[in-house]
Design a protein around this motif. Sequence first.
Motif, mmCIF file in Angstrom:
data_model
loop_
_atom_site.group_PDB
_atom_site.id
_atom_site.type_symbol
_atom_site.label_atom_id
_atom_site.label_comp_id
_atom_site.label_asym_id
_atom_site.label_seq_id
_atom_site.Cartn_x
_atom_site.Cartn_y
_atom_site.Cartn_z
ATOM 1 N N SER A 1 -4.721 8.172 3.315
ATOM 2 C CA SER A 1 -5.123 7.193 2.306
ATOM 3 C C SER A 1 -6.431 6.488 2.666
ATOM 4 O O SER A 1 -6.937 5.684 1.883
ATOM 5 C CB SER A 1 -4.013 6.153 2.110
ATOM 6 O OG SER A 1 -3.778 5.436 3.307
ATOM 7 N N ALA A 2 -6.983 6.790 3.847
ATOM 8 C CA ALA A 2 -8.226 6.148 4.282
ATOM 9 C C ALA A 2 -9.423 6.707 3.514
ATOM 10 O O ALA A 2 -9.437 7.874 3.108
ATOM 11 C CB ALA A 2 -8.431 6.364 5.776
ATOM 12 N N GLU A 3 -10.432 5.878 3.345
ATOM 13 C CA GLU A 3 -11.675 6.342 2.723
ATOM 14 C C GLU A 3 -12.432 7.269 3.670
ATOM 15 O O GLU A 3 -13.064 8.234 3.240
ATOM 16 C CB GLU A 3 -12.545 5.148 2.340
ATOM 17 C CG GLU A 3 -11.939 4.289 1.232
ATOM 18 C CD GLU A 3 -12.783 3.075 0.901
ATOM 19 O OE1 GLU A 3 -13.884 2.936 1.501
ATOM 20 O OE2 GLU A 3 -12.356 2.270 0.059
ATOM 21 N N LYS A 4 -12.363 6.977 4.976
ATOM 22 C CA LYS A 4 -13.017 7.829 5.966
ATOM 23 C C LYS A 4 -12.295 7.710 7.299
ATOM 24 O O LYS A 4 -11.872 6.621 7.696
ATOM 25 C CB LYS A 4 -14.489 7.451 6.141
ATOM 26 C CG LYS A 4 -15.230 8.290 7.188
ATOM 27 C CD LYS A 4 -16.729 8.112 7.108
ATOM 28 C CE LYS A 4 -17.293 8.837 5.901
ATOM 29 N NZ LYS A 4 -18.781 8.855 5.908
ATOM 30 N N GLY B 1 -6.952 0.271 7.468
ATOM 31 C CA GLY B 1 -6.838 1.692 7.184
ATOM 32 C C GLY B 1 -7.832 2.236 6.180
ATOM 33 O O GLY B 1 -7.692 3.370 5.733
ATOM 34 N N LYS B 2 -8.862 1.479 5.830
ATOM 35 C CA LYS B 2 -9.894 2.009 4.926
ATOM 36 C C LYS B 2 -10.859 2.913 5.697
ATOM 37 O O LYS B 2 -11.221 3.989 5.238
ATOM 38 C CB LYS B 2 -10.656 0.864 4.256
ATOM 39 C CG LYS B 2 -9.843 0.074 3.250
ATOM 40 C CD LYS B 2 -10.672 -1.012 2.595
ATOM 41 C CE LYS B 2 -11.750 -0.429 1.699
ATOM 42 N NZ LYS B 2 -12.504 -1.495 0.984
ATOM 43 N N LYS B 3 -11.280 2.450 6.874
ATOM 44 C CA LYS B 3 -12.162 3.244 7.728
ATOM 45 C C LYS B 3 -11.565 3.260 9.130
ATOM 46 O O LYS B 3 -11.467 2.223 9.781
ATOM 47 C CB LYS B 3 -13.576 2.676 7.745
ATOM 48 C CG LYS B 3 -14.588 3.588 8.437
ATOM 49 C CD LYS B 3 -16.006 3.054 8.293
ATOM 50 C CE LYS B 3 -17.019 4.021 8.908
ATOM 51 N NZ LYS B 3 -18.406 3.492 8.794
ATOM 52 N N CYS C 1 -15.193 -0.083 11.645
ATOM 53 C CA CYS C 1 -13.846 0.442 11.399
ATOM 54 C C CYS C 1 -12.838 -0.702 11.395
ATOM 55 O O CYS C 1 -13.041 -1.729 12.041
ATOM 56 C CB CYS C 1 -13.476 1.468 12.468
ATOM 57 S SG CYS C 1 -14.494 2.961 12.414
ATOM 58 N N ASP C 2 -11.742 -0.514 10.666
ATOM 59 C CA ASP C 2 -10.714 -1.551 10.594
ATOM 60 C C ASP C 2 -9.412 -1.122 11.263
ATOM 61 O O ASP C 2 -8.419 -1.846 11.219
ATOM 62 C CB ASP C 2 -10.447 -1.944 9.139
ATOM 63 C CG ASP C 2 -10.174 -0.741 8.248
ATOM 64 O OD1 ASP C 2 -9.206 -0.016 8.529
ATOM 65 O OD2 ASP C 2 -10.938 -0.520 7.294
ATOM 66 N N GLN D 1 0.816 -1.212 0.000
ATOM 67 C CA GLN D 1 0.000 0.000 0.000
ATOM 68 C C GLN D 1 0.852 1.265 0.000
ATOM 69 O O GLN D 1 0.483 2.267 -0.611
ATOM 70 C CB GLN D 1 -0.913 0.025 1.229
ATOM 71 C CG GLN D 1 -2.037 -0.999 1.219
ATOM 72 C CD GLN D 1 -2.799 -0.998 2.531
ATOM 73 O OE1 GLN D 1 -2.911 -2.014 3.210
ATOM 74 N NE2 GLN D 1 -3.317 0.150 2.907
ATOM 75 N N GLN E 1 -8.005 -5.376 4.686
ATOM 76 C CA GLN E 1 -7.165 -4.196 4.488
ATOM 77 C C GLN E 1 -7.305 -3.265 5.681
ATOM 78 O O GLN E 1 -8.407 -2.862 6.045
ATOM 79 C CB GLN E 1 -7.546 -3.456 3.206
ATOM 80 C CG GLN E 1 -6.634 -2.260 2.922
ATOM 81 C CD GLN E 1 -6.933 -1.609 1.593
ATOM 82 O OE1 GLN E 1 -7.411 -2.267 0.674
ATOM 83 N NE2 GLN E 1 -6.656 -0.315 1.485
#
Length: 276
Positions: free
Chosen positions: A181-184, A155-157, A239-240, A29, A153
């Motif tokens: 780089s997170a979506e939110k 760090g997406k949310k 959240c991740d 990433q 993955q």
Amino acid sequence: MSLKTILVHLANDVEHRTRLKVALKLARQHDAKVFALFIPTPIGMPAGITGRGASAMFLSEASRNAREVADNLEKEFHEACERDGIENAWLVIEGDHVELMSEHAHTADIIIAAQPIIEHLEDHFRTRLPEELVMQSGLPVLVIPRGFDPEIQIGKKVVLAWKGTREAVRAIRDSMSILASAEKVLVLTVGADAGDALSKLEVMEHLRRHGVNGEARNLAEIPDSVGKAILDFAETQSCDLIVLGAYGHTRWRQILLGGVTHEVLADSKIPLLMSH
């Protein structure tokens, strides 16, 4: 801070492949190097091992078994890195886990370590690797929970637990490349502290300037356990990753009396990025 060198702690435990897969995924990433440090020396001595002779025999046997595991894992590691074009380094060395990781952290950007196992009262007072590393290494520590699926993955949310403290500021700076780089990113405050509310507005603007898609959230009523409230919020919001400034109070006070860092670290089912 950009992530260009990832230091991953490996040992002869059931979760080492998970940590390695997470490190490789994060490296892809962020176009980063992975430095895998495998330490065969047991972190602790089982309670049933007593006497100098028995201890020496246990350490020798455990280290020998761990080196066999390391040999097999090294081959997998290099094959995966070659396949994906990931710059890498591998080192097997005996010694104290905290000292060795802290020494090699000097040229890294983040450490990946396992969630501690707390099953008995004495576990609270033994060396607990993520806690020691976040206090001694000078780096953020990404703690991978027990049973985590490395295909997820990270760090997406993200939930960013905010309080107007030095530790929280450090956590933002240390995780900025992940946040950007997170979506939110959900910036969470707990309680109705006016100072935190003001600083959160400034933080939201700071994140915006760095290209972070942030959204402010607040839990107005202070729960009995702030740590549990953060965990419940992160799970409810799917959240991740949780980003947290660690140990605003002394570490021993948190172990003895309880505290947010201690609770989140012990009970989180979601990866946790801690900074101090």
